[in-house]
Each structure stands twice: as C-alpha cells, then as structure tokens.
Design a protein around this motif. Sequence first.
Motif, PDB file in Angstrom:
ATOM      1  N   ASN A 204       0.756  -1.218   0.210  1.00 37.60           N
ATOM      2  CA  ASN A 204      -0.065   0.146   0.089  1.00 37.60           C
ATOM      3  C   ASN A 204       1.426   1.309   0.104  1.00 37.60           C
ATOM      4  N   ALA A 205       1.807   1.034  -0.035  1.00 43.15           N
ATOM      5  CA  ALA A 205       2.967   2.365   0.037  1.00 43.15           C
ATOM      6  C   ALA A 205       3.004   2.867  -1.594  1.00 43.15           C
ATOM      7  N   TYR A 206       2.179   4.324  -0.414  1.00 46.22           N
ATOM      8  CA  TYR A 206       2.401   5.071  -2.425  1.00 46.22           C
ATOM      9  C   TYR A 206       1.568   5.187  -3.010  1.00 46.22           C
ATOM     10  N   GLY A 207       0.523   3.909  -2.340  1.00 44.38           N
ATOM     11  CA  GLY A 207      -0.913   4.246  -3.259  1.00 44.38           C
ATOM     12  C   GLY A 207      -1.002   2.977  -3.990  1.00 44.38           C
ATOM     13  N   ARG A 208       0.237   1.944  -3.480  1.00 42.21           N
ATOM     14  CA  ARG A 208       0.139   0.859  -4.936  1.00 42.21           C
ATOM     15  C   ARG A 208      -0.919  -0.181  -4.293  1.00 42.21           C
ATOM     16  N   GLY A 209      -1.122  -1.236  -5.227  1.00 41.15           N
ATOM     17  CA  GLY A 209      -1.876  -2.552  -5.233  1.00 41.15           C
ATOM     18  C   GLY A 209      -1.406  -3.283  -4.372  1.00 41.15           C
ATOM     19  N   PRO A 210      -2.218  -4.233  -3.658  1.00 40.62           N
ATOM     20  CA  PRO A 210      -1.951  -6.094  -2.862  1.00 40.62           C
ATOM     21  C   PRO A 210      -0.351  -6.138  -3.532  1.00 40.62           C
ATOM     22  N   PRO A 211      -0.031  -6.249  -1.887  1.00 38.32           N
ATOM     23  CA  PRO A 211       1.627  -6.289  -1.811  1.00 38.32           C
ATOM     24  C   PRO A 211       1.805  -7.951  -2.480  1.00 38.32           C
ATOM     25  N   LEU A 212       1.262  -8.928  -2.153  1.00 39.14           N
ATOM     26  CA  LEU A 212       0.956 -10.648  -2.328  1.00 39.14           C
ATOM     27  C   LEU A 212       0.160 -10.960  -3.441  1.00 39.14           C
ATOM     28  N   GLN A 213       0.642 -11.379  -4.615  1.00 42.94           N
ATOM     29  CA  GLN A 213       0.039 -12.447  -5.178  1.00 42.94           C
ATOM     30  C   GLN A 213      -0.787 -13.338  -4.198  1.00 42.94           C
ATOM     31  N   PRO A 214      -1.523 -13.932  -4.815  1.00 46.65           N
ATOM     32  CA  PRO A 214      -2.514 -15.513  -4.086  1.00 46.65           C
ATOM     33  C   PRO A 214      -1.987 -16.188  -4.557  1.00 46.65           C
ATOM     34  N   GLU A 215      -1.559 -17.679  -3.663  1.00 47.48           N
ATOM     35  CA  GLU A 215      -1.659 -18.353  -3.991  1.00 47.48           C
ATOM     36  C   GLU A 215      -0.013 -18.726  -3.895  1.00 47.48           C
TER      37      GLU A 215
ATOM     38  N   ILE B 110       3.068 -19.346  13.207  1.00 49.32           N
ATOM     39  CA  ILE B 110       3.395 -18.956  11.868  1.00 49.32           C
ATOM     40  C   ILE B 110       2.849 -19.422  10.564  1.00 49.32           C
ATOM     41  N   THR B 111       2.249 -20.888  11.033  1.00 50.48           N
ATOM     42  CA  THR B 111       1.648 -21.421   9.994  1.00 50.48           C
ATOM     43  C   THR B 111       0.805 -20.227   9.383  1.00 50.48           C
ATOM     44  N   ALA B 112      -0.386 -20.322  10.699  1.00 57.69           N
ATOM     45  CA  ALA B 112      -1.909 -18.953  11.286  1.00 57.69           C
ATOM     46  C   ALA B 112      -1.436 -18.346  10.434  1.00 57.69           C
ATOM     47  N   LEU B 113      -0.432 -17.749  10.143  1.00 49.26           N
ATOM     48  CA  LEU B 113      -0.138 -16.268   9.516  1.00 49.26           C
ATOM     49  C   LEU B 113       0.115 -16.963   7.664  1.00 49.26           C
ATOM     50  N   VAL B 114       0.848 -17.432   7.846  1.00 49.10           N
ATOM     51  CA  VAL B 114       0.838 -18.031   6.543  1.00 49.10           C
ATOM     52  C   VAL B 114      -0.312 -18.319   5.441  1.00 49.10           C
ATOM     53  N   GLN B 115      -1.153 -19.096   6.150  1.00 47.44           N
ATOM     54  CA  GLN B 115      -2.777 -19.028   5.915  1.00 47.44           C
ATOM     55  C   GLN B 115      -3.654 -17.310   6.275  1.00 47.44           C
ATOM     56  N   SER B 116      -3.418 -16.999   6.907  1.00 52.40           N
ATOM     57  CA  SER B 116      -4.304 -15.772   7.059  1.00 52.40           C
ATOM     58  C   SER B 116      -4.231 -14.701   5.501  1.00 52.40           C
ATOM     59  N   ALA B 117      -2.850 -15.566   5.351  1.00 60.22           N
ATOM     60  CA  ALA B 117      -2.185 -14.657   3.811  1.00 60.22           C
ATOM     61  C   ALA B 117      -2.785 -15.311   3.237  1.00 60.22           C
ATOM     62  N   GLY B 118      -3.227 -16.521   2.916  1.00 53.70           N
ATOM     63  CA  GLY B 118      -3.974 -16.753   1.683  1.00 53.70           C
ATOM     64  C   GLY B 118      -2.470 -17.651   0.664  1.00 53.70           C
ATOM     65  N   HIS B 119      -1.685 -17.985   1.322  1.00 56.82           N
ATOM     66  CA  HIS B 119      -1.005 -18.701   0.807  1.00 56.82           C
ATOM     67  C   HIS B 119      -0.730 -20.088   0.960  1.00 56.82           C
ATOM     68  N   GLU B 120       0.037 -21.067   0.622  1.00 59.55           N
ATOM     69  CA  GLU B 120      -0.036 -22.478   0.275  1.00 59.55           C
ATOM     70  C   GLU B 120       1.187 -22.799   1.046  1.00 59.55           C
ATOM     71  N   LEU B 121       0.888 -23.280   2.334  1.00 60.32           N
ATOM     72  CA  LEU B 121       2.376 -23.987   3.041  1.00 60.32           C
ATOM     73  C   LEU B 121       3.046 -25.426   2.514  1.00 60.32           C
TER      74      LEU B 121
END
Length: 465
Positions: free
Chosen positions: A37-48, A63-74
């Motif tokens: 979001n810095a300087y108004g750009r789009g979402p930082p993380l690509q999905p999956e 940390i596993t819960a954080l990965v899942q919260s970010a919507g990524h695959e461990l």
Amino acid sequence: MSATAFKDSAGCAFVRDPAFAFHGRAQDPRPPISSGNAYGRGPPLQPELKVLLVSLTPEVSEITALVQSAGHELADTIVQRRDAPDRRYFVGKGKLEEIAESMEDRDIDIILFNGELHPSQHYNLENRLAKECYDRLRLILEIFADRAHGREAKLQVELALLHYEVPILREWIHSAAVGERPGFMAGGEYRVDVYLETVKRRMRRIEEDLDLVRRERGRRRAARKDRGFRLVSLAGYANAGKSSMLNALTGERVLVEERMFSTLSTTTRSLPGPRRRILLTDTVGFVDGVPFWIVEAFNSTFEEIYESDLVLLLVDASDPEGEILRKVRLAARTLFPRVGADAILPVLTKADLVPPGRLDDVVRLLERSEFHARPLATSTGSGLGLPELVEAIAARFAFPLELVVRLPANSEGAAALSWLHGNGEVLRVDYGPRYTEVRIRCRPEDAERVEAMGRVVSRVEAPRG
C-alpha cells in the motif's frame, strides 16, 4: 527490470528502480521493497504463493496460521534446532546449502524464516538462495497492507512498512556498492540517497497526518465523555474473537474471519440494554515479537484502549495453557501501566469448545495471572455468559449518586428534564401542578448542575450492581 516513477504526497517525483541495488546482476532477486500500500499501489502479495518455512523451533503453529491468513500455500517446513540464529545466514551454513540444493527442483515462490532477519542476513540469504526471503515481521506487515481499508489504517500500515524497509534498503545499497564509490549517473549524488530522503519525507508527512487523526480522535473521546458516554474497548491477542464479541453484544455485523488480523481499524458501536450510554470499540489485536516502532505506528489505535473507562481483555479459552499464559503476559506488558488493573475485565471466549473441567482450570489460570481477576466465561456461538457480561459492564458504570430534585413546571423544567434523561438514569418522574419531582441517578460531577436546575430534596449514595 524497468524503473517506475512515483510521486510523494507533496507532489515530488522520484524513481524507484529495482535494478539499482544489483549493479547489473539482473538474475538476482529484487531488493525487498514492498509493492504494497505504500504510495498508493496495489495489494502486495500475489494469491496462492508457495511458501517454504524455515524455523529454528518445532513450534510453528502461529507462523503457519499467518501463512494461511495471508492466503498462501505452505509447501514444506524445514526445522533446524538452534539456540540462536546464525549471525550471517539465520540457519547454519550446512543447512543453508541443504536448502539451496533442495530449491533447484522445487516450485517455491517465497522462503519464510520464522524469526526476525537482520538486514545483512536478508541480503546474504537472497543472494545465496536466489529467492525472495521473508521473515515473520514482513509477513505480518504484508498482511496488514492487504487488509488496510480506512485512511487511518492505510497510513499506519504504510508508516510501518517504510520503517521496516529503510534499513534493508540501506544494507542492499551498502553491500552491493562496495568498491563502486563514483555513484550513479556519473559522479552525482547517489540515487538511493535521493530516494531514501523522499522516504523520510513521506514518513514525516504520515506521522503528521496520524497526529491530526490522533488529536481528532481525542476530541471525539472527550466530547463523548462530556455527554455522559462510557467507553469500553475490546482488547486481546489476534484472533481472540473481538469482532465476534462486538457483533454479539451490539447486534452489529462487522467482518468476522477465522484468520489473524481481519480487523485493523477501530469500530465503535453503542451497547444496547443498559440504561447508561455505553460505547464498545473493537481494536487491532496484539501480536508477540514485534518491535516498538510497529506499536508506535498503531499508537492512535492503541490510544482507544488506553483512554477507555473499561477494557475487556479477551482470552481464547480453547488455546493450550502455555499459549494462554504467553498471550496474557503480552497483554500485561502492553496494557500496564497505561491501564490500571481495576479497569480491566478478563473475558474467556470460545468457552463452548472447552470441556467444563478444563474450563475451570483456565479460570484458575487467569486468576493467578498478572491481572488477578476471575474471568467471565463466554461464547458468541452459543450465547453462553453474554447476559452476565452485559450485566458486569453495566454494574461497572452504575451511577453512584441518587438525587430527588423538584423542577419548575414550565419550559425551563421541561428542558432540565430532557437533560436529565440524556445524562443520567431517570428512575421516576411525578408530575404535579407546581413542580415535577424526578428521582435520578447521576455522576458526582453532574450533581452541582442538577442542584442548579431545581431544589434537591434527597441525596444518597446509590447501591452498586
């Protein structure tokens, strides 16, 4: 890799060129500059994204819960048991070579280290592994950037991201430019110095904007208190059930998700039922292992907790006892001494998920904690303990003074009665031809104003509870 032009809030143009830190080594990973979001750009993380987790301890549930919260695959977890991180590579050199070899035939997008990487470690790891390397804090910040919606939340997240990125940028420039002192563009000032100065200027502007937000929030708080409102904050570790509790107590429908940090902005709603006017505020969750500057970035949000009349400290009763103690100790470090122990009411959430015998053990555990108070057991799913919680909140704010006042039977008396209804608890009104007799409970600081409205014929301390 092409340069991208941006403007700061003052309209000053600057260039962010990912290639500047590599001096021609285009095959290396880019420097860890968030595209969030810095300087108004789009979402930082690509999905999956596929994540390889590297940890120095087998305890990786959070940390596993954080990965899942970010919507990524461990994709996988690698554990190297060490008492302390390696000074250069976080993991030992042998384990680093093992990770590098395993990456050759694996489809991994990000290597996530369960800890905090120093800038030099970050530089060394990305150069050796040729992959983007995250630490726990960066993952949290990227989740924040993805979840921030309101203006205040976006400003707070942007400030935290910039605080995080500046030392890493400096390390990339220092390490990549050793021996190349002439500078960019043939002897002029280093382009990174210009960029870093722009970042600092942007940080100062954000801090000024947040200070304005903080002052405005303080004025609103003061106005509410002057009008007789009592302020109650929901506090607790991330994912303790604060938003669910706000919905259950107020009938609101704020976003509730089974993932961490679904709430970054404060939400305030009125608590129905009690005759006192009580406002309930949902706040950002606590999280362990974050530096002081993140707390400072979210200071205007935490002030809602510090300035409350009552803090409901929510604790997930379904957590293991060790986790409960860790989270309660973090809450104590965060709240004390800014909030007095008598202004904190511990509340166990998700009690319906815990067998009765174990629930008693958790209650005793909280009684022996730093807060030394017996918690209320609740469940927003089954409704367990919610009426008792509302009664406990109302009892905390029972008016301590009961008056019987006789108001004149005219327009001034009608206006006074309207004020009494808005600022106190009117128990009885008897209308007569010459005066209106009102029995009211009020705050001690309002007694002088009530006495000026008419003749007080009775004054006693009201019973509590």
